[in-house]
Design a protein around this motif. Sequence first.
Motif, PDB file in Angstrom:
ATOM      1  N   LYS A   1      -0.622  -1.224  -5.478  1.00  0.00           N
ATOM      2  CA  LYS A   1       0.569  -1.585  -6.244  1.00  0.00           C
ATOM      3  C   LYS A   1       0.183  -2.226  -7.568  1.00  0.00           C
ATOM      4  O   LYS A   1       0.796  -1.951  -8.610  1.00  0.00           O
ATOM      5  N   ALA A   2      -0.870  -3.059  -7.560  1.00  0.00           N
ATOM      6  CA  ALA A   2      -1.323  -3.710  -8.790  1.00  0.00           C
ATOM      7  C   ALA A   2      -1.900  -2.704  -9.776  1.00  0.00           C
ATOM      8  O   ALA A   2      -1.719  -2.832 -10.999  1.00  0.00           O
ATOM      9  N   GLU A   3      -2.590  -1.681  -9.269  1.00  0.00           N
ATOM     10  CA  GLU A   3      -3.220  -0.692 -10.157  1.00  0.00           C
ATOM     11  C   GLU A   3      -2.214   0.210 -10.839  1.00  0.00           C
ATOM     12  O   GLU A   3      -2.541   0.848 -11.854  1.00  0.00           O
ATOM     13  N   LEU A   4      -0.997   0.280 -10.320  1.00  0.00           N
ATOM     14  CA  LEU A   4       0.028   1.069 -11.008  1.00  0.00           C
ATOM     15  C   LEU A   4       0.244   0.539 -12.419  1.00  0.00           C
ATOM     16  O   LEU A   4       0.512   1.304 -13.350  1.00  0.00           O
ATOM     17  N   ALA A   5       0.134  -0.771 -12.583  1.00  0.00           N
ATOM     18  CA  ALA A   5       0.288  -1.389 -13.906  1.00  0.00           C
ATOM     19  C   ALA A   5      -1.046  -1.537 -14.625  1.00  0.00           C
ATOM     20  O   ALA A   5      -1.082  -2.009 -15.766  1.00  0.00           O
TER      21      ALA A   5
ATOM     22  N   TYR B   1       9.479   5.899  -9.602  1.00  0.00           N
ATOM     23  CA  TYR B   1       9.404   7.015 -10.529  1.00  0.00           C
ATOM     24  C   TYR B   1       8.780   6.564 -11.855  1.00  0.00           C
ATOM     25  O   TYR B   1       7.874   7.197 -12.390  1.00  0.00           O
ATOM     26  N   ARG B   2       9.292   5.461 -12.375  1.00  0.00           N
ATOM     27  CA  ARG B   2       8.846   4.967 -13.683  1.00  0.00           C
ATOM     28  C   ARG B   2       7.390   4.529 -13.657  1.00  0.00           C
ATOM     29  O   ARG B   2       6.576   4.951 -14.481  1.00  0.00           O
ATOM     30  N   ASP B   3       7.038   3.655 -12.699  1.00  0.00           N
ATOM     31  CA  ASP B   3       5.686   3.113 -12.647  1.00  0.00           C
ATOM     32  C   ASP B   3       4.665   4.193 -12.292  1.00  0.00           C
ATOM     33  O   ASP B   3       3.554   4.204 -12.834  1.00  0.00           O
ATOM     34  N   GLY B   4       5.041   5.068 -11.366  1.00  0.00           N
ATOM     35  CA  GLY B   4       4.122   6.136 -10.978  1.00  0.00           C
ATOM     36  C   GLY B   4       3.858   7.105 -12.107  1.00  0.00           C
ATOM     37  O   GLY B   4       2.717   7.532 -12.327  1.00  0.00           O
ATOM     38  N   ALA B   5       4.898   7.465 -12.856  1.00  0.00           N
ATOM     39  CA  ALA B   5       4.721   8.385 -13.980  1.00  0.00           C
ATOM     40  C   ALA B   5       3.844   7.752 -15.058  1.00  0.00           C
ATOM     41  O   ALA B   5       2.985   8.425 -15.652  1.00  0.00           O
ATOM     42  N   HIS B   6       4.048   6.452 -15.329  1.00  0.00           N
ATOM     43  CA  HIS B   6       3.215   5.757 -16.311  1.00  0.00           C
ATOM     44  C   HIS B   6       1.752   5.782 -15.875  1.00  0.00           C
ATOM     45  O   HIS B   6       0.852   6.046 -16.698  1.00  0.00           O
ATOM     46  N   PHE B   7       1.484   5.537 -14.602  1.00  0.00           N
ATOM     47  CA  PHE B   7       0.118   5.544 -14.090  1.00  0.00           C
ATOM     48  C   PHE B   7      -0.510   6.926 -14.252  1.00  0.00           C
ATOM     49  O   PHE B   7      -1.642   7.064 -14.754  1.00  0.00           O
ATOM     50  N   VAL B   8       0.196   7.959 -13.809  1.00  0.00           N
ATOM     51  CA  VAL B   8      -0.356   9.318 -13.864  1.00  0.00           C
ATOM     52  C   VAL B   8      -0.651   9.725 -15.308  1.00  0.00           C
ATOM     53  O   VAL B   8      -1.740  10.234 -15.616  1.00  0.00           O
TER      54      VAL B   8
ATOM     55  N   ARG C   1       0.838  -1.208   0.000  1.00  0.00           N
ATOM     56  CA  ARG C   1       0.000   0.000   0.000  1.00  0.00           C
ATOM     57  C   ARG C   1       0.869   1.252   0.000  1.00  0.00           C
ATOM     58  O   ARG C   1       0.583   2.217  -0.728  1.00  0.00           O
ATOM     59  N   VAL C   2       1.926   1.227   0.806  1.00  0.00           N
ATOM     60  CA  VAL C   2       2.827   2.382   0.845  1.00  0.00           C
ATOM     61  C   VAL C   2       3.520   2.558  -0.511  1.00  0.00           C
ATOM     62  O   VAL C   2       3.716   3.684  -0.976  1.00  0.00           O
ATOM     63  N   THR C   3       3.887   1.439  -1.154  1.00  0.00           N
ATOM     64  CA  THR C   3       4.508   1.509  -2.476  1.00  0.00           C
ATOM     65  C   THR C   3       3.577   2.179  -3.480  1.00  0.00           C
ATOM     66  O   THR C   3       4.007   3.013  -4.287  1.00  0.00           O
ATOM     67  N   GLY C   4       2.291   1.814  -3.433  1.00  0.00           N
ATOM     68  CA  GLY C   4       1.331   2.463  -4.325  1.00  0.00           C
ATOM     69  C   GLY C   4       1.269   3.953  -4.090  1.00  0.00           C
ATOM     70  O   GLY C   4       1.273   4.758  -5.040  1.00  0.00           O
ATOM     71  N   MET C   5       1.243   4.351  -2.836  1.00  0.00           N
ATOM     72  CA  MET C   5       1.180   5.767  -2.487  1.00  0.00           C
ATOM     73  C   MET C   5       2.440   6.508  -2.917  1.00  0.00           C
ATOM     74  O   MET C   5       2.379   7.569  -3.559  1.00  0.00           O
ATOM     75  N   MET C   6       3.616   5.950  -2.570  1.00  0.00           N
ATOM     76  CA  MET C   6       4.863   6.634  -2.881  1.00  0.00           C
ATOM     77  C   MET C   6       5.126   6.677  -4.378  1.00  0.00           C
ATOM     78  O   MET C   6       5.684   7.650  -4.903  1.00  0.00           O
ATOM     79  N   SER C   7       4.728   5.631  -5.090  1.00  0.00           N
ATOM     80  CA  SER C   7       4.895   5.637  -6.546  1.00  0.00           C
ATOM     81  C   SER C   7       4.028   6.717  -7.173  1.00  0.00           C
ATOM     82  O   SER C   7       4.439   7.392  -8.127  1.00  0.00           O
ATOM     83  N   LEU C   8       2.813   6.876  -6.648  1.00  0.00           N
ATOM     84  CA  LEU C   8       1.948   7.962  -7.121  1.00  0.00           C
ATOM     85  C   LEU C   8       2.625   9.314  -6.914  1.00  0.00           C
ATOM     86  O   LEU C   8       2.687  10.145  -7.837  1.00  0.00           O
ATOM     87  N   LEU C   9       3.153   9.554  -5.705  1.00  0.00           N
ATOM     88  CA  LEU C   9       3.767  10.848  -5.397  1.00  0.00           C
ATOM     89  C   LEU C   9       4.984  11.115  -6.275  1.00  0.00           C
ATOM     90  O   LEU C   9       5.157  12.220  -6.806  1.00  0.00           O
TER      91      LEU C   9
END
Length: 339
Positions: A324-328, A292-299, A231-239
């Motif tokens: 974390k799964a929704e990032l992809a 950085y990579r996964d979060g930017a792709h999601f945004v 969950r924290v990974t999902g949040m931090m990747s978003l940020l």
Amino acid sequence: MVDWSLAVTIGSMLAGDGPSVSRAEADEAVAELRADAGKSTGLVRDFTGLDAPDGTAPVLVVDRPGWVQANADAFQVATGAMMRKMVEKREPGRIAQLVGSKVTGAEVGGLLGFLAGKVLGQFDPFYEPAGRLLLVAPNIVHVERELGVDPTDFRLWVCLHEETHRVQFTAVPWMRDHLFSEINAISETLEPASLLDGGIERVTEAIKSGRNGGSIVDMFSTPEQREILDRVTGMMSLLEGHADVVMDDVGPQVIPSVDDIRAKFTKRRQGIGPLDRILRRLLGLEAKMAQYRDGAHFVRAVVDKVGMDEFNAVWTDAAHLPSKAELADPEGWVRRVLG
């Protein structure tokens, strides 16, 4: 558990002073970074639609020892509950406690000393009452020289990314409390013996084999903790991804050489030598790069599909943060949150 004074002393010593600059060059860099941070606030607001109240979180331009001290202070807050639980589990004995605090202080100091030469900027959410933004001037000067990029452009580019983090946490104040609650949740599941028994052997094995990616987090986290960490990974990747999108999409409007900076900086993120790569893997910094990579792709995927206004639903509730799964699977997030 930790001799924080020793940690700061060792961390500052290992960090060093950074590149050689004259007093005039140092003053110029500090003044420019402060001005760029202020300029970035409006640019971030106009692009993202996030409006951070004035004066909620200070911006500090620091040297490497200043960054070490700030992060030692943050660690004390972030790990407070965890440390208290570990102290409760320890056997009594003043000498053992003193020796243990010196050892862990030296270990934390080594970690801070390594990172102090790497970090360009950082938002510290643990500083009361609403966090603070740190810009590490010697590291920014070092990297701009190493890459051979325009200093004025590079400093504004860095500030765009870091100021986005300040805006995220101050425009969305519940997120700071949410991060605290997740850290406390990890503390509640902590089993001190799992961290202490055979720890050195596991670190050594990780360096040799790269097992489970070689990350300390991978080695010591229980299944329950990994669920929280996901969950924290999902949040931090978003940020992180959101900040990268801001710096790259706003950049062309105000930074003439942004394409050159991005190309050179991305190559640099891959690490330099074998030792650097081992330490990055062990400390989980390779996973940080993936954020950085996964979060930017999601945004980008969500904004391209529904626009920035609809994307901003992500900031309205903790339940709207991507997993974390929704990032992809950005479309999966759109279906879940926007219907």
